[in-house]
Design a protein around this motif. Sequence first.
Motif, PDB file in Angstrom:
ATOM      1  N   LYS A 110     -30.934  14.087  19.597  1.00 17.85           N
ATOM      2  CA  LYS A 110     -30.668  14.554  20.935  1.00 17.85           C
ATOM      3  C   LYS A 110     -31.094  13.294  22.039  1.00 17.85           C
ATOM      4  O   LYS A 110     -30.342  13.221  23.208  1.00 17.85           O
ATOM      5  CB  LYS A 110     -31.409  15.551  21.146  1.00 17.85           C
ATOM      6  CG  LYS A 110     -30.839  16.933  20.692  1.00 17.85           C
ATOM      7  CD  LYS A 110     -31.450  18.256  21.368  1.00 17.85           C
ATOM      8  CE  LYS A 110     -30.628  19.539  20.820  1.00 17.85           C
ATOM      9  NZ  LYS A 110     -31.262  20.650  21.508  1.00 17.85           N
ATOM     10  N   ASP A 111     -32.130  12.516  21.738  1.00 16.47           N
ATOM     11  CA  ASP A 111     -32.525  11.773  22.861  1.00 16.47           C
ATOM     12  C   ASP A 111     -31.434  10.499  22.984  1.00 16.47           C
ATOM     13  O   ASP A 111     -31.537   9.804  23.997  1.00 16.47           O
ATOM     14  CB  ASP A 111     -33.883  11.176  22.710  1.00 16.47           C
ATOM     15  CG  ASP A 111     -34.189  10.487  21.214  1.00 16.47           C
ATOM     16  OD1 ASP A 111     -33.220  10.659  20.363  1.00 16.47           O
ATOM     17  OD2 ASP A 111     -35.155   9.580  21.032  1.00 16.47           O
ATOM     18  N   GLN A 150     -28.024  11.081  22.815  1.00 22.26           N
ATOM     19  CA  GLN A 150     -26.793  11.652  23.028  1.00 22.26           C
ATOM     20  C   GLN A 150     -26.115  11.142  24.496  1.00 22.26           C
ATOM     21  O   GLN A 150     -24.995  10.805  24.548  1.00 22.26           O
ATOM     22  CB  GLN A 150     -26.775  13.208  23.028  1.00 22.26           C
ATOM     23  CG  GLN A 150     -26.871  13.768  21.581  1.00 22.26           C
ATOM     24  CD  GLN A 150     -25.800  13.323  20.801  1.00 22.26           C
ATOM     25  OE1 GLN A 150     -24.510  13.373  21.066  1.00 22.26           O
ATOM     26  NE2 GLN A 150     -25.981  12.971  19.496  1.00 22.26           N
ATOM     27  N   ILE A 151     -27.058  11.396  25.530  1.00 17.32           N
ATOM     28  CA  ILE A 151     -26.631  10.735  26.785  1.00 17.32           C
ATOM     29  C   ILE A 151     -25.960   9.323  26.958  1.00 17.32           C
ATOM     30  O   ILE A 151     -25.182   8.923  27.269  1.00 17.32           O
ATOM     31  CB  ILE A 151     -27.694  11.225  27.743  1.00 17.32           C
ATOM     32  CG1 ILE A 151     -27.643  12.896  27.985  1.00 17.32           C
ATOM     33  CG2 ILE A 151     -27.016  10.523  29.131  1.00 17.32           C
ATOM     34  CD1 ILE A 151     -28.858  13.407  28.962  1.00 17.32           C
ATOM     35  N   PRO A 152     -27.062   8.386  26.405  1.00 15.46           N
ATOM     36  CA  PRO A 152     -26.933   7.075  26.241  1.00 15.46           C
ATOM     37  C   PRO A 152     -25.405   6.762  25.514  1.00 15.46           C
ATOM     38  O   PRO A 152     -24.502   5.761  25.918  1.00 15.46           O
ATOM     39  CB  PRO A 152     -28.043   6.188  25.438  1.00 15.46           C
ATOM     40  CG  PRO A 152     -28.862   7.166  25.915  1.00 15.46           C
ATOM     41  CD  PRO A 152     -28.412   8.745  25.773  1.00 15.46           C
ATOM     42  N   GLN A 208     -22.757   8.956  25.264  1.00 17.55           N
ATOM     43  CA  GLN A 208     -21.896   9.459  26.096  1.00 17.55           C
ATOM     44  C   GLN A 208     -21.322   8.462  27.292  1.00 17.55           C
ATOM     45  O   GLN A 208     -20.257   7.923  27.293  1.00 17.55           O
ATOM     46  CB  GLN A 208     -22.007  10.529  26.863  1.00 17.55           C
ATOM     47  CG  GLN A 208     -22.109  11.777  25.825  1.00 17.55           C
ATOM     48  CD  GLN A 208     -22.753  12.966  26.443  1.00 17.55           C
ATOM     49  OE1 GLN A 208     -23.153  13.168  27.357  1.00 17.55           O
ATOM     50  NE2 GLN A 208     -22.634  13.967  25.705  1.00 17.55           N
ATOM     51  N   HIS A 209     -22.458   7.576  27.637  1.00 15.74           N
ATOM     52  CA  HIS A 209     -22.431   6.552  28.593  1.00 15.74           C
ATOM     53  C   HIS A 209     -21.619   5.382  27.845  1.00 15.74           C
ATOM     54  O   HIS A 209     -20.621   4.662  28.650  1.00 15.74           O
ATOM     55  CB  HIS A 209     -23.557   5.978  29.303  1.00 15.74           C
ATOM     56  CG  HIS A 209     -24.062   7.163  30.342  1.00 15.74           C
ATOM     57  ND1 HIS A 209     -23.888   7.025  31.615  1.00 15.74           N
ATOM     58  CD2 HIS A 209     -24.409   8.496  30.206  1.00 15.74           C
ATOM     59  CE1 HIS A 209     -24.207   8.064  32.295  1.00 15.74           C
ATOM     60  NE2 HIS A 209     -24.795   8.889  31.448  1.00 15.74           N
TER      61      HIS A 209
END
Length: 70
Positions: free
Chosen positions: A8-9, A11-13, A15-16
Amino acid sequence: MPSRSFEKDVQIPLQHLAAATLVHWQEIPEAVRSAIVETATSGAFPDLPRTTSLHEQIARLVRYSGENRD
């Protein structure tokens, strides 16, 4: 080779990174674009969710990003 299991940690990078890739998609050589799409749709990442029309969804996303560039 790094694990293909995405925590999960990251996922945001990811997406970016994906969004930035789409912004520059037309600048990427065609052979590299084809390789990216082939890898994304080949099942190379079994821990990521799959859909029955992943290839078409990616193609639509790439078309959409190209049409909406400034």
